[in-house]
Design a protein around this motif. Sequence first.
Motif, short mmCIF file in Angstrom:
data_model
loop_
_atom_site.label_atom_id
_atom_site.label_comp_id
_atom_site.label_asym_id
_atom_site.label_seq_id
_atom_site.Cartn_x
_atom_site.Cartn_y
_atom_site.Cartn_z
N GLN A 77 0.83 -1.21 0.00
CA GLN A 77 0.00 0.00 0.00
C GLN A 77 0.86 1.25 0.00
OE1 GLN A 77 -2.56 -0.55 3.40
NE2 GLN A 77 -4.04 -1.76 2.24
N ALA A 78 1.98 1.22 0.74
CA ALA A 78 2.89 2.37 0.75
C ALA A 78 3.49 2.58 -0.63
CB ALA A 78 3.98 2.17 1.79
N GLU A 79 3.84 1.49 -1.33
CA GLU A 79 4.39 1.60 -2.68
C GLU A 79 3.39 2.24 -3.63
OE1 GLU A 79 5.53 -2.41 -3.62
OE2 GLU A 79 7.49 -2.19 -2.64
N VAL A 80 2.13 1.86 -3.51
CA VAL A 80 1.09 2.45 -4.36
C VAL A 80 0.97 3.95 -4.08
CG1 VAL A 80 -1.40 2.50 -4.78
CG2 VAL A 80 -0.20 0.31 -4.68
N MET A 81 1.00 4.32 -2.79
CA MET A 81 0.91 5.73 -2.42
C MET A 81 2.12 6.51 -2.95
SD MET A 81 -0.43 5.56 1.47
CE MET A 81 -2.06 5.01 1.88
N ILE A 82 3.29 5.91 -2.89
CA ILE A 82 4.50 6.56 -3.38
C ILE A 82 4.41 6.77 -4.89
CG2 ILE A 82 6.98 6.23 -3.79
CD1 ILE A 82 7.07 4.86 -0.99
N GLU A 83 4.01 5.74 -5.61
CA GLU A 83 3.87 5.85 -7.07
C GLU A 83 2.86 6.93 -7.45
OE1 GLU A 83 2.96 2.04 -8.77
OE2 GLU A 83 4.75 1.12 -7.87
N GLN A 84 1.74 6.94 -6.75
CA GLN A 84 0.70 7.93 -7.03
C GLN A 84 1.22 9.34 -6.75
OE1 GLN A 84 -2.81 7.31 -4.69
NE2 GLN A 84 -4.01 8.78 -5.85
N PHE A 85 1.90 9.51 -5.62
CA PHE A 85 2.39 10.83 -5.26
C PHE A 85 3.51 11.27 -6.21
CE2 PHE A 85 4.47 14.09 -2.69
CZ PHE A 85 3.35 14.82 -2.29
N GLN A 86 4.36 10.32 -6.66
CA GLN A 86 5.42 10.66 -7.60
C GLN A 86 4.85 11.19 -8.91
OE1 GLN A 86 7.76 7.05 -7.78
NE2 GLN A 86 9.45 8.03 -6.68
N LYS A 87 3.74 10.60 -9.36
CA LYS A 87 3.11 11.06 -10.59
C LYS A 87 2.62 12.49 -10.46
CE LYS A 87 1.51 6.50 -12.04
NZ LYS A 87 0.35 5.62 -12.21
#
Length: 171
Positions: free
Chosen positions: A136-146
Amino acid sequence: MLKLAGGALVIVAALFYGWKLSMEQQEHMEQLISMKEMFLMMAGEISYTKTPLREAFLRIAEQNKEPFAGFLKQAAEGLRENQESMGVFWRKLVEQEEERFLFSREEKELLKRAGENFGYLDGQMQLKNLELYIGQAEVMIEQFQKELKEKQKLAQTLSVMCGLFVIILLL
Protein backbone atom coordinates in the motif's frame (compact mmCIF):
# COMPACT_ATOMS: atom_id res chain seq x y z
CA MET A 1 10.59 54.22 -6.59
CA LEU A 2 9.09 53.11 -3.29
CA LYS A 3 6.28 51.26 -5.10
CA LEU A 4 8.83 49.49 -7.27
CA ALA A 5 10.80 48.35 -4.20
CA GLY A 6 7.59 47.20 -2.49
CA GLY A 7 6.55 45.29 -5.61
CA ALA A 8 9.94 43.60 -5.77
CA LEU A 9 9.64 42.57 -2.13
CA VAL A 10 6.17 41.13 -2.75
CA ILE A 11 7.42 39.11 -5.73
CA VAL A 12 10.42 37.84 -3.75
CA ALA A 13 8.13 36.84 -0.86
CA ALA A 14 5.77 35.09 -3.29
CA LEU A 15 8.66 33.23 -4.93
CA PHE A 16 9.97 32.18 -1.52
CA TYR A 17 6.54 30.97 -0.45
CA GLY A 18 6.16 28.94 -3.67
CA TRP A 19 9.60 27.44 -3.12
CA LYS A 20 8.66 26.59 0.50
CA LEU A 21 5.46 24.82 -0.64
CA SER A 22 7.46 22.94 -3.25
CA MET A 23 9.96 21.78 -0.62
CA GLU A 24 7.11 20.62 1.64
CA GLN A 25 5.83 18.45 -1.20
CA GLN A 26 9.32 16.98 -1.62
CA GLU A 27 9.55 16.32 2.13
CA HIS A 28 6.15 14.61 2.01
CA MET A 29 7.53 12.30 -0.66
CA GLU A 30 10.61 11.55 1.44
CA GLN A 31 8.42 10.74 4.45
CA LEU A 32 6.39 8.28 2.39
CA ILE A 33 9.60 6.56 1.32
CA SER A 34 10.83 6.53 4.93
CA MET A 35 7.56 4.94 6.06
CA LYS A 36 8.00 2.17 3.49
CA GLU A 37 11.64 1.69 4.60
CA MET A 38 10.48 1.48 8.22
CA PHE A 39 7.98 -1.26 7.29
CA LEU A 40 10.71 -3.14 5.39
CA MET A 41 13.08 -2.92 8.37
CA MET A 42 10.34 -4.16 10.70
CA ALA A 43 9.70 -7.09 8.40
CA GLY A 44 13.41 -7.90 8.50
CA GLU A 45 13.53 -7.68 12.29
CA ILE A 46 10.49 -9.95 12.63
CA SER A 47 11.53 -12.54 10.04
CA TYR A 48 15.28 -12.84 10.54
CA THR A 49 16.31 -11.71 13.99
CA LYS A 50 13.02 -12.25 15.85
CA THR A 51 13.95 -9.29 18.04
CA PRO A 52 11.50 -8.15 20.76
CA LEU A 53 9.49 -5.14 19.64
CA ARG A 54 11.14 -2.64 21.95
CA GLU A 55 14.64 -3.53 20.73
CA ALA A 56 13.46 -3.68 17.12
CA PHE A 57 12.00 -0.18 17.37
CA LEU A 58 15.26 1.16 18.81
CA ARG A 59 17.35 -0.53 16.09
CA ILE A 60 15.14 0.77 13.33
CA ALA A 61 15.12 4.26 14.89
CA GLU A 62 18.93 4.31 14.71
CA GLN A 63 18.84 3.48 11.00
CA ASN A 64 15.90 5.68 10.05
CA LYS A 65 15.65 9.44 9.81
CA GLU A 66 13.17 11.89 11.24
CA PRO A 67 10.26 11.92 11.81
CA PHE A 68 10.29 8.13 12.16
CA ALA A 69 13.46 7.91 14.25
CA GLY A 70 11.93 10.00 17.04
CA PHE A 71 8.56 8.33 16.62
CA LEU A 72 10.05 4.84 17.03
CA LYS A 73 12.13 5.91 20.03
CA GLN A 74 8.93 7.14 21.68
CA ALA A 75 7.23 3.86 20.79
CA ALA A 76 10.08 1.91 22.40
CA GLU A 77 9.98 4.04 25.55
CA GLY A 78 6.21 3.78 25.73
CA LEU A 79 6.26 0.00 25.45
CA ARG A 80 7.94 -0.20 28.82
CA GLU A 81 5.12 1.72 30.54
CA ASN A 82 2.25 0.62 28.31
CA GLN A 83 -0.69 -1.09 29.99
CA GLU A 84 -2.94 -1.34 26.91
CA SER A 85 -2.66 -3.44 23.78
CA MET A 86 0.05 -2.62 21.28
CA GLY A 87 -2.51 -1.67 18.62
CA VAL A 88 -4.25 0.86 20.88
CA PHE A 89 -0.91 2.23 22.07
CA TRP A 90 0.43 2.58 18.49
CA ARG A 91 -2.74 4.33 17.28
CA LYS A 92 -2.58 6.80 20.18
CA LEU A 93 1.09 7.48 19.51
CA VAL A 94 0.44 8.19 15.82
CA GLU A 95 -2.39 10.55 16.80
CA GLN A 96 -0.13 12.33 19.32
CA GLU A 97 2.63 12.77 16.78
CA GLU A 98 0.45 13.71 13.79
CA GLU A 99 2.04 17.13 13.40
CA ARG A 100 5.41 15.47 12.68
CA PHE A 101 4.05 13.84 9.55
CA LEU A 102 3.10 15.58 6.33
CA PHE A 103 0.71 12.77 5.46
CA SER A 104 -2.80 12.82 4.09
CA ARG A 105 -5.57 11.24 6.13
CA GLU A 106 -5.23 8.01 4.13
CA GLU A 107 -1.48 7.83 4.74
CA LYS A 108 -1.89 8.47 8.47
CA GLU A 109 -4.52 5.76 8.62
CA LEU A 110 -2.10 3.31 6.97
CA LEU A 111 0.50 4.13 9.62
CA LYS A 112 -2.08 3.68 12.39
CA ARG A 113 -3.24 0.31 11.06
CA ALA A 114 0.31 -0.95 10.62
CA GLY A 115 0.93 -1.08 14.35
CA GLU A 116 -2.29 -2.81 15.30
CA ASN A 117 -0.84 -6.30 14.87
CA PHE A 118 2.63 -5.84 16.36
CA GLY A 119 3.16 -8.28 19.17
CA TYR A 120 -0.35 -9.67 18.77
CA LEU A 121 -0.18 -12.11 15.87
CA ASP A 122 2.46 -14.75 15.24
CA GLY A 123 5.52 -13.84 13.19
CA GLN A 124 4.16 -15.11 9.87
CA MET A 125 0.91 -13.15 10.20
CA GLN A 126 2.83 -10.01 11.18
CA LEU A 127 5.00 -10.44 8.08
CA LYS A 128 1.94 -10.88 5.86
CA ASN A 129 0.40 -7.73 7.30
CA LEU A 130 3.65 -5.81 6.82
CA GLU A 131 3.83 -7.01 3.21
CA LEU A 132 0.32 -5.65 2.72
CA TYR A 133 1.29 -2.27 4.22
CA ILE A 134 4.49 -2.15 2.19
CA GLY A 135 2.44 -2.73 -0.95
CA GLN A 136 0.00 0.00 0.00
CA ALA A 137 2.89 2.37 0.75
CA GLU A 138 4.39 1.60 -2.68
CA VAL A 139 1.09 2.45 -4.36
CA MET A 140 0.91 5.73 -2.42
CA ILE A 141 4.50 6.56 -3.38
CA GLU A 142 3.87 5.85 -7.07
CA GLN A 143 0.70 7.93 -7.03
CA PHE A 144 2.39 10.83 -5.26
CA GLN A 145 5.42 10.66 -7.60
CA LYS A 146 3.11 11.06 -10.59
CA GLU A 147 1.60 14.18 -9.05
CA LEU A 148 4.73 15.65 -7.40
CA LYS A 149 6.17 17.72 -10.27
CA GLU A 150 2.72 18.97 -11.19
CA LYS A 151 1.96 19.99 -7.59
CA GLN A 152 5.32 21.72 -7.22
CA LYS A 153 4.88 23.65 -10.46
CA LEU A 154 1.33 24.59 -9.48
CA ALA A 155 2.44 25.85 -6.05
CA GLN A 156 5.20 27.98 -7.56
CA THR A 157 2.98 29.36 -10.32
CA LEU A 158 0.11 30.19 -7.99
CA SER A 159 2.38 31.91 -5.50
CA VAL A 160 3.86 34.13 -8.24
CA MET A 161 0.38 34.88 -9.60
CA CYS A 162 -0.84 35.80 -6.11
CA GLY A 163 2.21 38.04 -5.70
CA LEU A 164 1.43 39.78 -8.97
CA PHE A 165 -2.19 40.15 -7.96
CA VAL A 166 -1.16 41.80 -4.68
CA ILE A 167 1.11 44.17 -6.59
CA ILE A 168 -1.72 45.13 -8.93
CA LEU A 169 -4.01 45.74 -5.95
CA LEU A 170 -1.41 47.92 -4.26
CA LEU A 171 -0.75 50.00 -7.37
